[in-house]
Motif scaffolding. Structure first.
Motif, PDB file in Angstrom:
ATOM      1  N   ALA A  99      -2.117   5.714  -5.921  1.00 42.36           N
ATOM      2  CA  ALA A  99      -2.273   4.674  -6.941  1.00 42.36           C
ATOM      3  C   ALA A  99      -1.285   4.923  -8.074  1.00 42.36           C
ATOM      4  O   ALA A  99      -1.091   6.049  -8.523  1.00 42.36           O
ATOM      5  N   GLY A 100      -0.615   3.871  -8.553  1.00 42.46           N
ATOM      6  CA  GLY A 100       0.288   3.990  -9.693  1.00 42.46           C
ATOM      7  C   GLY A 100       1.635   4.576  -9.349  1.00 42.46           C
ATOM      8  O   GLY A 100       2.347   5.070 -10.230  1.00 42.46           O
ATOM      9  N   ALA A 159       0.878  -1.190   0.000  1.00 43.81           N
ATOM     10  CA  ALA A 159       0.000   0.000   0.000  1.00 43.81           C
ATOM     11  C   ALA A 159       0.903   1.225   0.000  1.00 43.81           C
ATOM     12  O   ALA A 159       1.559   1.516   0.997  1.00 43.81           O
ATOM     13  N   ILE A 160       0.953   1.915  -1.147  1.00 42.14           N
ATOM     14  CA  ILE A 160       1.837   3.066  -1.300  1.00 42.14           C
ATOM     15  C   ILE A 160       1.132   4.315  -0.775  1.00 42.14           C
ATOM     16  O   ILE A 160       0.005   4.617  -1.162  1.00 42.14           O
ATOM     17  N   VAL A 161       1.814   5.031   0.130  1.00 37.80           N
ATOM     18  CA  VAL A 161       1.280   6.280   0.679  1.00 37.80           C
ATOM     19  C   VAL A 161       2.341   7.366   0.526  1.00 37.80           C
ATOM     20  O   VAL A 161       3.540   7.079   0.436  1.00 37.80           O
ATOM     21  N   ASN A 162       1.876   8.617   0.500  1.00 38.83           N
ATOM     22  CA  ASN A 162       2.789   9.766   0.421  1.00 38.83           C
ATOM     23  C   ASN A 162       3.050  10.238   1.849  1.00 38.83           C
ATOM     24  O   ASN A 162       2.207  10.897   2.457  1.00 38.83           O
ATOM     25  N   ALA A 163       4.209   9.887   2.396  1.00 39.36           N
ATOM     26  CA  ALA A 163       4.434  10.132   3.819  1.00 39.36           C
ATOM     27  C   ALA A 163       5.909  10.405   4.085  1.00 39.36           C
ATOM     28  O   ALA A 163       6.781  10.108   3.269  1.00 39.36           O
ATOM     29  N   ASP A 164       6.145  10.979   5.257  1.00 41.17           N
ATOM     30  CA  ASP A 164       7.507  11.174   5.768  1.00 41.17           C
ATOM     31  C   ASP A 164       7.911   9.873   6.461  1.00 41.17           C
ATOM     32  O   ASP A 164       7.294   9.476   7.449  1.00 41.17           O
ATOM     33  N   PRO A 165       8.936   9.180   5.975  1.00 37.39           N
ATOM     34  CA  PRO A 165       9.282   7.867   6.555  1.00 37.39           C
ATOM     35  C   PRO A 165       9.582   7.938   8.043  1.00 37.39           C
ATOM     36  O   PRO A 165       9.150   7.073   8.801  1.00 37.39           O
TER      37      PRO A 165
END
Length: 740
Positions: free
Chosen positions: A599-600, A482-488
């Motif tokens: 997504a993508g 599950a790809i998310v846009n986040a600060d690791p």
């Protein structure tokens, strides 16, 4: 008796009652007008006192808020000076901070940093600090100000135990707003007196009377009771009616006076009209005795009923119209008296409602303050406990190592392991406090990138397993990419806090299940444990800061109650939300984090830092704390560094010129000349400009890093420095000016 005589008798029979009724009505109207005017004066005095109390309450609230300033707690008077200037509760007012001896530390009316005088009555400071109670002073003359002023003062104590008195100063002109704006008739006079009877503010001739003590007769009248009305002759020989009341918070007296002639004028203006009506009625009675007589009898009866109704406080909504103009004027006067009476009753009712509302507001504010104070005390107790436990372990481990020959290698290794674990625990406590503070203030900066939430979960689990804390648990992981846009880094904090809670509140072991799945356009992370669960009464408050379930005196679970508050704020900064569910005590709990899914997109794997081989380096260490300087010097020497130490900025510059080091570790909080000034001085001299500068400090905000970069530092590390960061600083070559 002749018919004319009958008409005269009838006219007199009509005229005399009309005259009597007119006198009665005039008397009733006069009493009503007089009572209404006196009531209005009293109400004006009361509202003025409430306005002053509100100003003083607002000033006291501002002083209490400033008393909890973090800048004052850590002794940063320059920052506290700016906060006090912005927080002043009065336009044109200023704030003064005194130490326990009465010495002014800051005065927002004067520039920061200049010399300030000691107050002439230091015993007042001692008394306030001893009693813990603030005060509202009387009017004072300021020699430097060349004007009068009053003070609202409050004793405060910082968490470190430092005690101060903070005051809000007001000029007398500030309180003129309580009666300014034309709300009172022009002939009325308003004065505000302090507890000694000295005039603080006045509606007329303020320049002449401010600072003057009122007449002894006036002072004697207002000292007897809290509020009342009295009559006296003014300085210009006008008879005045004065209403006074005393402020609840300040003890000041508010006096509002109105000329007696002005109060009576409205009533006496109706006397000529009433007299003319009586004469006309008597003349008309000679020609229309019978008809007018019947009409007048009915009219008098109705008017008498209306007057009686007014006397009982009732409302006269309407009266039948009369064909006689003068009598209709009386109707109008009765209706007007009724309107004024009803308006006065409504005004009194509104004032009562306002007073009740203020009482409710005060009780609510007091309850809120008590709750906040209780939360503060509980948090300080928790913090003291959480700090003493690792400090106790550290002290014991140091004592064991001090035994030297009396311990074997295994005991020494266990002591060193304890030191390492407990210092890491202390670092985590401090980091959690700083992180949650920055998060709640909206000062966290996110460095987002597409990452796989499932991969982040696996990394956290591997780290937890490596620590050995999961030996008694069964860990089950069920994830899908599950790809998310986040600060690791921040996302790892969220997962680590949730995992840490699952382990901490499952003392008997059991199963911990972690799952990641895709739900529509969102990625959902769940952490479920089979531990203690959460009581129903605590569940709605688990995200409140410093909130924990009830614990025994041993505090087996530990912590400060800020982890879930930080989790919620971090998740919200990523555009998601978090939820905690539990069926009750002993039934475990489930934490669910939902984040927007990309997504993508492919996940970006973080690069592992590469550390070049170590080499001998000449190092300058600048640290004012003797123990910290000695230990850091030993660490550098163990890493084959040639170390030169300095305890101040001038010593550091001299040592740099003499030894020409390659690298300099510089503390920021140095006495006199701070680390930023040292860095700028070294970079400004061509003989030392090539030295690589590294900031080593307890200040770790984004603004602190920016200041370090501007001063010429290449790197920025917070205390205590991690060994991997130290090795990186010693082995890596500077690539431009970067701050980490």
């Amino acid at each position: 008796m002749r018919l004319r005589s009958h008409y005269i008798v009838l006219a007199l029979a009509i005229g005399i009652p009309v005259a009597l009724f007119g006198a009665i009505a005039l008397h009733i109207l006069q009493d009503t007008q007089h009572s209404s005017a006196i009531g209005r004066i009293e109400q004006s005095a009361t509202l003025t006192a409430r306005a002053i109390d509100a100003d003083i309450y607002r000033a006291q609230s501002v002083l209490k808020v400033l008393g909890h300033s973090h800048a004052l707690a850590r002794g940063d008077l320059a920052l506290f000076y700016e906060q006090a200037r912005e927080a002043s509760a009065a336009p044109g007012g200023w704030i003064i901070l005194y130490d326990s001896s009465g010495q002014q530390l800051i005065n927002t009316r004067r520039p920061y940093g200049i010399g300030l005088p000691r107050r002439p009555d230091p015993e007042q400071v001692t008394a306030m600090l001893a009693s813990g109670q603030g005060q509202v002073t009387g009017i004072k003359w300021g020699e430097a100000l060349k004007n009068y002023f009053v003070m609202v003062e409050q004793p405060i104590q910082t968490p470190s135990g430092q005690r101060y008195v903070i005051g809000q100063a007001f000029s007398p002109a500030f309180f003129a707003h309580s009666f300014a704006g034309g709300a009172l008739p022009p002939g009325w006079r308003v004065a505000i007196l302090d507890r000694a009877g000295v005039i603080i503010a006045r509606s007329e001739n303020a320049d002449k009377f401010v600072g003057v003590t009122v007449r002894p007769a006036t002072l004697a009248a207002i000292d007897k009771i809290r509020s009342g009305v009295f009559t006296h002759l003014s300085g210009d020989d006008n008879e005045m009616v004065d209403a006074f009341t005393r402020s609840e918070r300040s003890g000041w007296s508010i006096i509002i006076g109105a000329p007696v002639a002005e109060i009576n004028a409205a009533v006496w203006r109706g006397v000529p009209v009433m007299s003319a009506g009586l004469v006309i009625a008597l003349i008309a009675a000679l020609a229309l005795a019978m008809l007018a007589g019947r009409h007048l009898v009915r009219f008098v009866a109705r008017a008498s009923q209306a007057a009686a109704l007014l006397g009982r406080g009732g409302a006269v909504d309407s009266l039948p119209r009369s064909g006689i103009h003068e009598l209709e004027s009386l109707n109008e006067a009765i209706r007007e008296a009724s309107k004024r009476l009803q308006a006065e009753m409504r005004s009194r009712s509104d004032a009562e409602n306002e007073r009740n509302a203020l009482l409710v507001s005060e009780k609510t504010a007091r309850a809120r303050a008590e709750e906040q104070n209780a939360a503060k005390d509980e948090f300080l107790a928790m913090l003291g406990h959480e700090l003493r436990n690792p400090l106790s372990a550290v002290a014991s481990a140091v004592s064991i190592l001090d035994n030297g020959r009396n311990i074997d290698d295994a005991m020494a290794q266990r002591a060193r392991d304890v030191l390492r674990r407990q210092t890491d625990h202390l670092r985590k406590l401090v980091d959690d406090l700083l992180e949650v503070n920055r998060a709640l203030m909206g000062k966290l900066e996110l460095d987002k990138a597409p990452i796989d939430l499932a991969e982040m979960v696996r990394r956290c689990v591997d780290t937890l397993k490596a620590s050995g804390r999961t030996a008694a648990f069964t860990l089950r992981i069920d994830t899908v990419p599950a790809i998310v846009n986040a600060d690791p880094t921040r996302l790892l904090q969220v997962i680590d806090n949730l995992l840490d809670n699952a382990v901490k509140y499952s003392p008997g072991g059991g199963e911990i299940v972690l799952s990641v799945r895709q739900v529509g356009d969102a990625a959902e992370l769940k952490v479920r444990d089979s531990g203690l669960g959460i009581p129903a009464d605590l569940l709605p408050h688990v995200f409140d800061i410093f909130v924990q379930g009830k614990q025994s005196l041993q505090r087996a679970h530990g912590g400060l109650g800020i982890g879930l508050s930080l989790v919620r704020r971090l998740v919200e900064l990523h555009g998601g939300y978090v939820r905690i569910d539990s069926e009750g005590s002993g039934k475990g709990s489930t934490a669910t984090v939902t984040l927007p899914r990309l997504a993508g997109h492919a996940a970006v794997a973080p690069d592992a830092p590469s550390i070049p081989a170590a080499r001998l380096r000449r190092v300058l260490l600048v640290e004012d704390n003797t123990d910290a300087r000695e230990m850091m010097s030993m660490l550098l020497q163990l890493r084959s560094c040639d170390v030169v130490s300095a305890a101040s900025g001038p010593e550091a510059i001299a040592a740099a010129l003499a030894g020409q080091p390659e690298l300099a570790f510089i503390d920021i909080g140095l006495p006199g000349m701070d680390g930023y000034a040292v860095a700028r001085a070294l970079k400004a001299d061509e003989r030392t400009a090539a030295i690589e500068l590294i900031a080593l400090t307890g200040y770790g905000s984004a603004n602190d890093r920016s200041l370090a970069l501007d001063a010429g530092f290449a790197r920025h590390f917070t205390k205590p420095i991690r060994l991997e960061d130290l090795d990186l600083a010693l082995t890596a070559q500077t690539q431009g000016s970067t701050v980490e």
